[in-house]
Design an enzyme around this catalytic site. Structure first.
Site, PDB file in Angstrom:
ATOM      1  N   GLY A  89       0.817  -1.217   0.000  1.00  0.00           N
ATOM      2  CA  GLY A  89       0.000   0.000   0.000  1.00  0.00           C
ATOM      3  C   GLY A  89       0.847   1.262   0.000  1.00  0.00           C
ATOM      4  N   TYR A  90       0.142   2.395   0.138  1.00  0.00           N
ATOM      5  CA  TYR A  90       0.800   3.698   0.018  1.00  0.00           C
ATOM      6  C   TYR A  90       1.921   3.864   1.035  1.00  0.00           C
ATOM      7  N   ILE A  91       1.611   3.764   2.326  1.00  0.00           N
ATOM      8  CA  ILE A  91       2.618   4.041   3.355  1.00  0.00           C
ATOM      9  C   ILE A  91       3.563   2.851   3.510  1.00  0.00           C
ATOM     10  N   LEU A 106      -3.717  -7.476  -1.360  1.00  0.00           N
ATOM     11  CA  LEU A 106      -3.928  -6.663  -2.576  1.00  0.00           C
ATOM     12  C   LEU A 106      -5.375  -6.176  -2.695  1.00  0.00           C
ATOM     13  N   SER A 107      -6.047  -6.017  -1.537  1.00  0.00           N
ATOM     14  CA  SER A 107      -7.436  -5.493  -1.600  1.00  0.00           C
ATOM     15  C   SER A 107      -7.439  -4.000  -1.951  1.00  0.00           C
ATOM     16  N   PHE A 125       0.479  -2.356   8.723  1.00  0.00           N
ATOM     17  CA  PHE A 125      -0.254  -1.328   7.959  1.00  0.00           C
ATOM     18  C   PHE A 125      -1.589  -1.867   7.447  1.00  0.00           C
ATOM     19  N   SER A 149      -3.912   6.349  14.034  1.00  0.00           N
ATOM     20  CA  SER A 149      -4.321   7.530  13.269  1.00  0.00           C
ATOM     21  C   SER A 149      -4.704   8.662  14.207  1.00  0.00           C
ATOM     22  N   TYR A 182     -14.419   3.295  11.200  1.00  0.00           N
ATOM     23  CA  TYR A 182     -12.969   3.216  10.916  1.00  0.00           C
ATOM     24  C   TYR A 182     -12.174   3.722  12.124  1.00  0.00           C
ATOM     25  N   LYS A 186      -9.442   1.812  15.096  1.00  0.00           N
ATOM     26  CA  LYS A 186      -8.114   2.238  15.558  1.00  0.00           C
ATOM     27  C   LYS A 186      -8.096   2.379  17.080  1.00  0.00           C
ATOM     28  N   ASN A 220     -11.189  10.308  -1.524  1.00  0.00           N
ATOM     29  CA  ASN A 220     -11.909  11.013  -0.450  1.00  0.00           C
ATOM     30  C   ASN A 220     -11.048  12.143   0.109  1.00  0.00           C
ATOM     31  N   LEU A 257      -8.037  15.121   0.456  1.00  0.00           N
ATOM     32  CA  LEU A 257      -7.734  16.369  -0.249  1.00  0.00           C
ATOM     33  C   LEU A 257      -6.595  16.241  -1.249  1.00  0.00           C
TER      34      LEU A 257
HETATM   35  P1  NAD Z   1      -3.405   1.478   1.790  1.00  0.00           P
HETATM   36  O1  NAD Z   1      -4.797   1.026   1.580  1.00  0.00           O
HETATM   37  O2  NAD Z   1      -2.641   2.075   0.668  1.00  0.00           O
HETATM   38  O3  NAD Z   1      -2.520   0.273   2.344  1.00  0.00           O
HETATM   39  C1  NAD Z   1      -3.073  -0.723   3.171  1.00  0.00           C
HETATM   40  C2  NAD Z   1      -2.652  -2.064   2.571  1.00  0.00           C
HETATM   41  O4  NAD Z   1      -3.137  -3.115   3.379  1.00  0.00           O
HETATM   42  C3  NAD Z   1      -3.218  -2.285   1.158  1.00  0.00           C
HETATM   43  O5  NAD Z   1      -2.189  -2.653   0.281  1.00  0.00           O
HETATM   44  C4  NAD Z   1      -4.235  -3.416   1.334  1.00  0.00           C
HETATM   45  O6  NAD Z   1      -4.272  -4.263   0.196  1.00  0.00           O
HETATM   46  C5  NAD Z   1      -3.669  -4.139   2.556  1.00  0.00           C
HETATM   47  N1  NAD Z   1      -4.656  -4.870   3.363  1.00  0.00           N
HETATM   48  C6  NAD Z   1      -5.834  -4.416   3.852  1.00  0.00           C
HETATM   49  N2  NAD Z   1      -6.454  -5.390   4.555  1.00  0.00           N
HETATM   50  C7  NAD Z   1      -5.628  -6.481   4.524  1.00  0.00           C
HETATM   51  C8  NAD Z   1      -5.696  -7.791   5.044  1.00  0.00           C
HETATM   52  N3  NAD Z   1      -6.764  -8.218   5.736  1.00  0.00           N
HETATM   53  N4  NAD Z   1      -4.661  -8.649   4.819  1.00  0.00           N
HETATM   54  C9  NAD Z   1      -3.587  -8.241   4.095  1.00  0.00           C
HETATM   55  N5  NAD Z   1      -3.456  -7.008   3.560  1.00  0.00           N
HETATM   56  C10 NAD Z   1      -4.480  -6.145   3.777  1.00  0.00           C
HETATM   57  O7  NAD Z   1      -3.435   2.474   3.036  1.00  0.00           O
HETATM   58  P2  NAD Z   1      -2.293   3.420   3.606  1.00  0.00           P
HETATM   59  O8  NAD Z   1      -2.684   4.845   3.314  1.00  0.00           O
HETATM   60  O9  NAD Z   1      -0.958   2.917   3.205  1.00  0.00           O
HETATM   61  O10 NAD Z   1      -2.486   3.203   5.181  1.00  0.00           O
HETATM   62  C11 NAD Z   1      -1.768   2.183   5.829  1.00  0.00           C
HETATM   63  C12 NAD Z   1      -2.256   2.148   7.264  1.00  0.00           C
HETATM   64  O11 NAD Z   1      -2.118   3.440   7.846  1.00  0.00           O
HETATM   65  C13 NAD Z   1      -3.741   1.778   7.390  1.00  0.00           C
HETATM   66  O12 NAD Z   1      -3.897   0.934   8.528  1.00  0.00           O
HETATM   67  C14 NAD Z   1      -4.429   3.113   7.656  1.00  0.00           C
HETATM   68  O13 NAD Z   1      -5.590   2.968   8.453  1.00  0.00           O
HETATM   69  C15 NAD Z   1      -3.357   3.861   8.406  1.00  0.00           C
HETATM   70  N6  NAD Z   1      -3.469   5.320   8.267  1.00  0.00           N
HETATM   71  C16 NAD Z   1      -3.513   5.873   7.023  1.00  0.00           C
HETATM   72  C17 NAD Z   1      -3.642   7.270   6.907  1.00  0.00           C
HETATM   73  C18 NAD Z   1      -3.725   7.939   5.554  1.00  0.00           C
HETATM   74  O14 NAD Z   1      -4.185   9.086   5.476  1.00  0.00           O
HETATM   75  N7  NAD Z   1      -3.301   7.279   4.484  1.00  0.00           N
HETATM   76  C19 NAD Z   1      -3.715   8.073   8.043  1.00  0.00           C
HETATM   77  C20 NAD Z   1      -3.662   7.460   9.295  1.00  0.00           C
HETATM   78  C21 NAD Z   1      -3.529   6.068   9.390  1.00  0.00           C
HETATM   79  C1  WQD Z   2      -8.472  17.347   4.764  1.00  0.00           C
HETATM   80  C2  WQD Z   2      -9.163  18.692   4.628  1.00  0.00           C
HETATM   81  C3  WQD Z   2     -11.538  18.573   4.265  1.00  0.00           C
HETATM   82  C4  WQD Z   2     -11.302  16.595   0.370  1.00  0.00           C
HETATM   83  C5  WQD Z   2      -8.750  11.720   6.757  1.00  0.00           C
HETATM   84  C6  WQD Z   2      -9.318  10.680   7.651  1.00  0.00           C
HETATM   85  C7  WQD Z   2      -8.321  10.287   8.690  1.00  0.00           C
HETATM   86  C8  WQD Z   2      -7.004   9.911   8.036  1.00  0.00           C
HETATM   87  C9  WQD Z   2      -6.504  10.997   7.117  1.00  0.00           C
HETATM   88  C10 WQD Z   2      -6.921   7.500   7.985  1.00  0.00           C
HETATM   89  C11 WQD Z   2     -10.502  18.763   5.368  1.00  0.00           C
HETATM   90  C12 WQD Z   2     -10.836  19.171   3.054  1.00  0.00           C
HETATM   91  C13 WQD Z   2     -11.012  17.185   1.596  1.00  0.00           C
HETATM   92  C14 WQD Z   2     -11.802  17.405  -0.693  1.00  0.00           C
HETATM   93  C15 WQD Z   2     -11.670  19.330   0.732  1.00  0.00           C
HETATM   94  N1  WQD Z   2      -7.113   8.680   7.333  1.00  0.00           N
HETATM   95  N2  WQD Z   2     -11.190  18.539   1.762  1.00  0.00           N
HETATM   96  N3  WQD Z   2     -11.966  18.745  -0.461  1.00  0.00           N
HETATM   97  O1  WQD Z   2     -10.427  14.346   6.872  1.00  0.00           O
HETATM   98  O2  WQD Z   2      -8.290  15.316   7.855  1.00  0.00           O
HETATM   99  O3  WQD Z   2      -8.481  12.862   7.512  1.00  0.00           O
HETATM  100  O4  WQD Z   2      -7.543  11.260   6.167  1.00  0.00           O
HETATM  101  O5  WQD Z   2      -6.603   7.357   9.124  1.00  0.00           O
HETATM  102  O6  WQD Z   2      -8.839   9.184   9.397  1.00  0.00           O
HETATM  103  O7  WQD Z   2     -10.428  11.256   8.329  1.00  0.00           O
HETATM  104  O8  WQD Z   2      -8.243  14.376   5.550  1.00  0.00           O
HETATM  105  O9  WQD Z   2      -7.742  14.863   3.206  1.00  0.00           O
HETATM  106  O10 WQD Z   2     -10.058  13.964   3.802  1.00  0.00           O
HETATM  107  O11 WQD Z   2      -9.418  16.334   4.420  1.00  0.00           O
HETATM  108  O12 WQD Z   2     -11.821  20.553   0.914  1.00  0.00           O
HETATM  109  O13 WQD Z   2     -12.093  16.900  -1.836  1.00  0.00           O
HETATM  110  O14 WQD Z   2      -9.453  18.930   3.249  1.00  0.00           O
HETATM  111  O15 WQD Z   2     -12.745  19.251   4.565  1.00  0.00           O
HETATM  112  O16 WQD Z   2     -10.619  20.066   5.918  1.00  0.00           O
HETATM  113  P1  WQD Z   2      -8.951  14.313   6.990  1.00  0.00           P
HETATM  114  P2  WQD Z   2      -8.883  14.814   4.158  1.00  0.00           P
END
Ligand code: NAD
Ligand code: WQD
Length: 334
Positions: free
Chosen positions: A11-13, A34-35, A81, A125, A149, A153, A198, A200
């Protein structure tokens, strides 16, 4: 070379962290169902890592598959992750989110325990700070959530703390990510959300690439400097290096802890939009829409604990986050 299991590492991170693991002298072993990612990630990872990471296409909920991973690799620690992460989707699919995120974590921990591996870094998160705390958020604040969600966490943090209380051999760090954005400077890996983003940053990136004709600014009537939401955006590579520091911390700490990973600075929607305009070299159209239900005016971290315990601070600024994010978009659209 210490082997680190990277659950959700395609995934991304996770993919950005895999690159930093290799450069820090670790060997990442990736498990991913790979979901929300693709096996094609292995190509750029091989280029950036200088080796093809070992990859198991498996679900962390599949105990037999996880036992096989631990049997075939001497895993020193796990970075977890693997989870579903879309807030809006979690509201419409609570069963899938609780089942995947919580049951997945429980099975992963069972497999870890059976293999005698009791060192875990968990992707938490900023969402766990809920709507009642006042930023800058500190790790001692009470946690809560406003959507399934976020509750996964909060609950997983409690589960991991209870595991550590029951068995002092466990060492667990929950890293509370704020808003990760941007991409590796090579442009080879970045964020590829499925469908309409979803968040920004990926949405702005796709306005810049012409996929969408304008940004929907969701609310400009917040009590903030320019009326739009303020968040703590952190470069995904800074986030990744925070995980390397967390692995080192695990060997020194006992039991459970939680640490914020953010910059400690807030940026508004317009701050991000204007920085991205600078990166892509053109004005990006937007329209004002109503607030998203449940959105906060401000969310940003107190980052003192990360500096004190991890010796880590974020390095990159908004301009760099946007420049690297735009380079990725240009690369994938070639
Ligand atoms: P992502 O969806 O890009 O990566 C998550 C990966 O986990 C994906 O590749 C997916 O295929 C895999 N996955 C999901 N469920 C699985 C399972 N049951 N078994 C095996 N693999 C599975 O998401 P991301 O942005 O890289 O985030 C990674 C983690 O960080 C997540 O737990 C997310 O909740 C957390 N997080 C993300 C953000 C963000 O804004 N991206 C912010 C805070 C926390
Ligand atoms: C950021 C700002 C929106 C989209 C989310 C999850 C959080 C975490 C990180 C997993 C806000 C505004 C957004 C758009 C906009 N993910 N916005 N137009 O909501 O802070 O956090 O992602 O853990 O759990 O809630 O991030 O990027 O969705 O929004 O104006 O098309 O951008 O109102 O002020 P958020 P976001």
């Amino acid at each position: 070379m210490k082997k680190i299991l990277v659950a959700g590492g395609m995934g991304y991170i996770g993919s950005h962290t895999a690159v930093e693991l290799v450069s820090a002298g670790y060997e990442p072993i990736i498990v991913d169902n790979l979901s929300n990612s693709s096996e094609s990630m292995l190509e750029p990872l091989e280029k950036l890592c200088g080796m093809r990471p070992k990859f198991y296409k498996a679900d962390i909920r599949d105990r037999a598959a996880m036992d096989k991973v631990f049997a075939e690799n001497e895993i020193d620690a796990v970075i977890h992750f693997a989870g579903l992460k879309a807030v809006a989707e979690s509201v419409s699919m609570p069963i899938e989110y609780y089942e995947n995120n919580i049951n997945g974590t429980l099975v992963l921990c069972e497999a870890m325990r059976a293999a005698g591996c009791k060192k875990l870094v968990f992707s938490s998160s900023a969402t766990v700070y809920g709507p009642t705390n006042e930023p800058p958020y500190t790790e001692d604040m009470p946690t809560s959530a406003t959507n399934p969600y976020g509750w996964t966490k909060v609950m997983i943090e409690h589960i991991l703390e209870d595991i550590c209380t029951a068995d002092p051999e466990w060492k667990v760090l929950s890293l509370r990510y704020f808003n990760p954005i941007g991409a590796h400077e090579s442009g080879l890996i970045g964020e590829e959300p499925n469908g309409i983003p979803n968040n920004l940053f990926p949405y702005i990136a796709r306005v810049a690439s012409g996929k969408f004709d304008h940004l929907k600014v969701t609310g400009n009537d917040y009590p903030t400097p320019d009326g739009t939401g303020v968040r703590d955006y952190i470069h995904v590579v800074d986030l990744a290096t925070g995980h390397i520091a967390a692995l080192k911390r695990l060997d020194e700490q006992n039991g459970y802890d939680a640490i914020n990973l953010g910059t400690g600075k807030g940026s508004s929607v317009f701050d991000v939009l204007h920085a991205f305009e600078k990166a892509c070299g053109r004005e990006l159209p937007y329209k004002i829409y109503p607030r998203r239900p449940g959105d906060l005016a401000f969310s940003f971290a107190n980052v003192d604990k990360a500096k004190r315990l991890l010796g880590w601070t974020a390095k990159y600024d908004m301009d760099r986050m946007c420049a690297d994010g735009w380079r990725y978009i240009e690369h994938v659209s070639k």
